[in-house]
Design a protein around this motif. Structure first.
Motif, PDB file in Angstrom:
ATOM      1  N   ALA A 107       0.832  -1.206   0.000  1.00 38.50           N
ATOM      2  CA  ALA A 107       0.000   0.000   0.000  1.00 38.50           C
ATOM      3  C   ALA A 107       0.864   1.252   0.000  1.00 38.50           C
ATOM      4  CB  ALA A 107      -0.928  -0.005   1.216  1.00 38.50           C
ATOM      5  N   LEU A 108       1.916   1.257   0.802  1.00 42.69           N
ATOM      6  CA  LEU A 108       2.838   2.392   0.817  1.00 42.69           C
ATOM      7  C   LEU A 108       3.501   2.573  -0.549  1.00 42.69           C
ATOM      8  CD1 LEU A 108       4.511   1.776   4.290  1.00 42.69           C
ATOM      9  CD2 LEU A 108       3.063   3.734   3.691  1.00 42.69           C
ATOM     10  N   ALA A 109       3.937   1.462  -1.144  1.00 44.65           N
ATOM     11  CA  ALA A 109       4.587   1.533  -2.453  1.00 44.65           C
ATOM     12  C   ALA A 109       3.625   2.034  -3.520  1.00 44.65           C
ATOM     13  CB  ALA A 109       5.130   0.156  -2.835  1.00 44.65           C
ATOM     14  N   SER A 110       2.369   1.582  -3.460  1.00 46.94           N
ATOM     15  CA  SER A 110       1.378   2.021  -4.445  1.00 46.94           C
ATOM     16  C   SER A 110       1.084   3.510  -4.315  1.00 46.94           C
ATOM     17  CB  SER A 110       0.085   1.216  -4.266  1.00 46.94           C
ATOM     18  OG  SER A 110      -0.920   1.666  -5.135  1.00 46.94           O
ATOM     19  N   ALA A 111       0.964   3.995  -3.080  1.00 45.34           N
ATOM     20  CA  ALA A 111       0.701   5.418  -2.870  1.00 45.34           C
ATOM     21  C   ALA A 111       1.862   6.270  -3.376  1.00 45.34           C
ATOM     22  CB  ALA A 111       0.440   5.687  -1.389  1.00 45.34           C
ATOM     23  N   LYS A 112       3.091   5.821  -3.141  1.00 46.65           N
ATOM     24  CA  LYS A 112       4.256   6.568  -3.618  1.00 46.65           C
ATOM     25  C   LYS A 112       4.334   6.537  -5.144  1.00 46.65           C
ATOM     26  CE  LYS A 112       7.072   5.881   0.543  1.00 46.65           C
ATOM     27  NZ  LYS A 112       8.281   5.236   1.108  1.00 46.65           N
ATOM     28  N   ALA A 116       2.497  10.329  -4.283  1.00 40.57           N
ATOM     29  CA  ALA A 116       2.488  10.803  -2.906  1.00 40.57           C
ATOM     30  C   ALA A 116       3.899  10.761  -2.331  1.00 40.57           C
ATOM     31  CB  ALA A 116       1.547   9.953  -2.050  1.00 40.57           C
ATOM     32  N   GLY A 117       4.221  11.732  -1.484  1.00 41.35           N
ATOM     33  CA  GLY A 117       5.507  11.720  -0.805  1.00 41.35           C
ATOM     34  C   GLY A 117       5.504  10.747   0.353  1.00 41.35           C
ATOM     35  N   ALA A 118       6.599  10.722   1.099  1.00 44.44           N
ATOM     36  CA  ALA A 118       6.706   9.784   2.209  1.00 44.44           C
ATOM     37  C   ALA A 118       5.616  10.020   3.257  1.00 44.44           C
ATOM     38  CB  ALA A 118       8.086   9.896   2.851  1.00 44.44           C
ATOM     39  N   TRP A 119       5.417  11.310   3.628  1.00 46.26           N
ATOM     40  CA  TRP A 119       4.381  11.622   4.606  1.00 46.26           C
ATOM     41  C   TRP A 119       2.982  11.403   4.035  1.00 46.26           C
ATOM     42  CZ3 TRP A 119       4.866  12.299   9.685  1.00 46.26           C
ATOM     43  CH2 TRP A 119       6.130  12.620  10.188  1.00 46.26           C
ATOM     44  N   GLY A 120       2.820  11.759   2.773  1.00 48.93           N
ATOM     45  CA  GLY A 120       1.508  11.571   2.149  1.00 48.93           C
ATOM     46  C   GLY A 120       1.124  10.107   2.053  1.00 48.93           C
ATOM     47  N   ALA A 121       2.086   9.264   1.625  1.00 47.30           N
ATOM     48  CA  ALA A 121       1.805   7.834   1.536  1.00 47.30           C
ATOM     49  C   ALA A 121       1.511   7.253   2.906  1.00 47.30           C
ATOM     50  CB  ALA A 121       2.994   7.112   0.897  1.00 47.30           C
TER      51      ALA A 121
END
Length: 305
Positions: A107-112, A116-121
């Protein structure tokens, strides 16, 4: 002077007619949604959509694993409470590793990947996890609030209610598992999705057995106990189909869906499975099962992915 006006005899008929119309309109809307979902599902299968096909195969494998776990009941095998609790802990460990390596990290990888940035993800995934957990919390509030240790007066009635609450909880947590499989296969990492489906299938074996044995322990027949155990796993293919259809609408929903599925699974692990595994005083064995399940799932996920 009396200003009250008696209601017209036609007014109740008008109200009843409006109620029927609202019901009909609601049924038409729901029916239209079902038809649209079935049509989308048919089109995806008809054109051999690999996302839908993979999700169906993975979810059916998980459902079959649940059915496999009920076989000892049909063979009249008996297991100690310590064994039950150890297997519950094992299932919790597998689910915990699946949340970490197959849901949260992707999920983090998909958001990035979507910008999205680190905080956004991190924010997207955090909110998604809370949404998933909150969804199950609301469902739990709508169901009987008693935990497994509470029940009616009398030992047998108490045992019956505890067992059915447990069966309901297991069936309920198969919903996010199926969604997790569907959401995972809707993404771009079929290997990771296959690892998730395999891990869920592994932990479904003891779940199916525990459900069937719990029902058997309060007097249900072998066939009925096993049959209900099998039915508890059939939620997963339906949920997997729904997960693929929803994520297919927009790729931007993928990190949210993965995170929500992780949150729902985390909620079930903490709120239902671990307390039940520790309830009879076998905490050490349940914790050992959890550690073993986590390690096996971690190795499986990282080796396949």
């Amino acid at each position: 002077m009396n200003n009250n006006i008696a209601p017209s005899p036609a007014q109740p008929l008008i109200v009843a007619s409006l109620s029927r119309w609202r019901l009909c309109i609601g049924l038409v809307i729901v029916g239209g949604g079902i038809v649209a979902a079935v049509n989308a599902f048919y089109m995806r299968v008809a054109f051999n959509d690999p996302h839908m096909t993979g999700a169906l195969v993975g979810a059916l494998m998980a459902a079959l694993a649940t059915a496999l776990g009920t076989l000892p009941v049909l063979l009249s095998q008996q297991f100690s409470q310590k064994t039950y609790d150890t297997m519950l802990g094992f299932g919790a460990g597998v689910m915990l590793a699946a949340c970490s390596f197959s849901l949260v990290i992707p999920a983090l990888a998909s958001a990035k990947a979507q910008g999205a940035g680190a905080w956004g993800a991190g924010g997207i995934v955090s909110i998604g996890i809370l949404i998933g957990a909150g969804f199950l919390l609301l469902i739990g509030r709508a169901l009987p609030p008693e935990h497994f240790a509470n029940g009616f007066d009398g030992p047998q009635a108490k045992a019956m209610k505890r067992v059915w609450l447990f069966v309901l909880a297991i069936s309920l947590h198969n919903l996010p598992e199926g969604l997790a499989i569907g959401v995972a296969f809707a993404g771009s990492d079929p290997t990771g999705a296959a690892a998730l489906a395999t891990g869920i299938s592994i932990q479904n074996v003891p779940e199916g057995m525990v459900v069937a044995l719990a029902l058997r322990s309060v007097g249900y027949g072998r066939v009925l106990s096993a049959g209900l155990g099998v039915l508890s796993g059939l939620i997963e293919p339906l949920a997997a189909i729904f997960g693929v259809l929803v994520i297919g609408i927009s790729e931007s929903l993928l990190p949210w869906g993965l995170a929500a599925a992780a949150g729902a699974m985390l909620f079930v692990i903490s709120h239902e499975i671990i307390p039940e595994a520790h309830r009879k005083g076998h905490e050490t064995f349940a914790t050992g099962g959890l550690m073993l399940g986590f390690v096996i799932m971690m190795l499986l996920d990282t080796a396949l992915g």
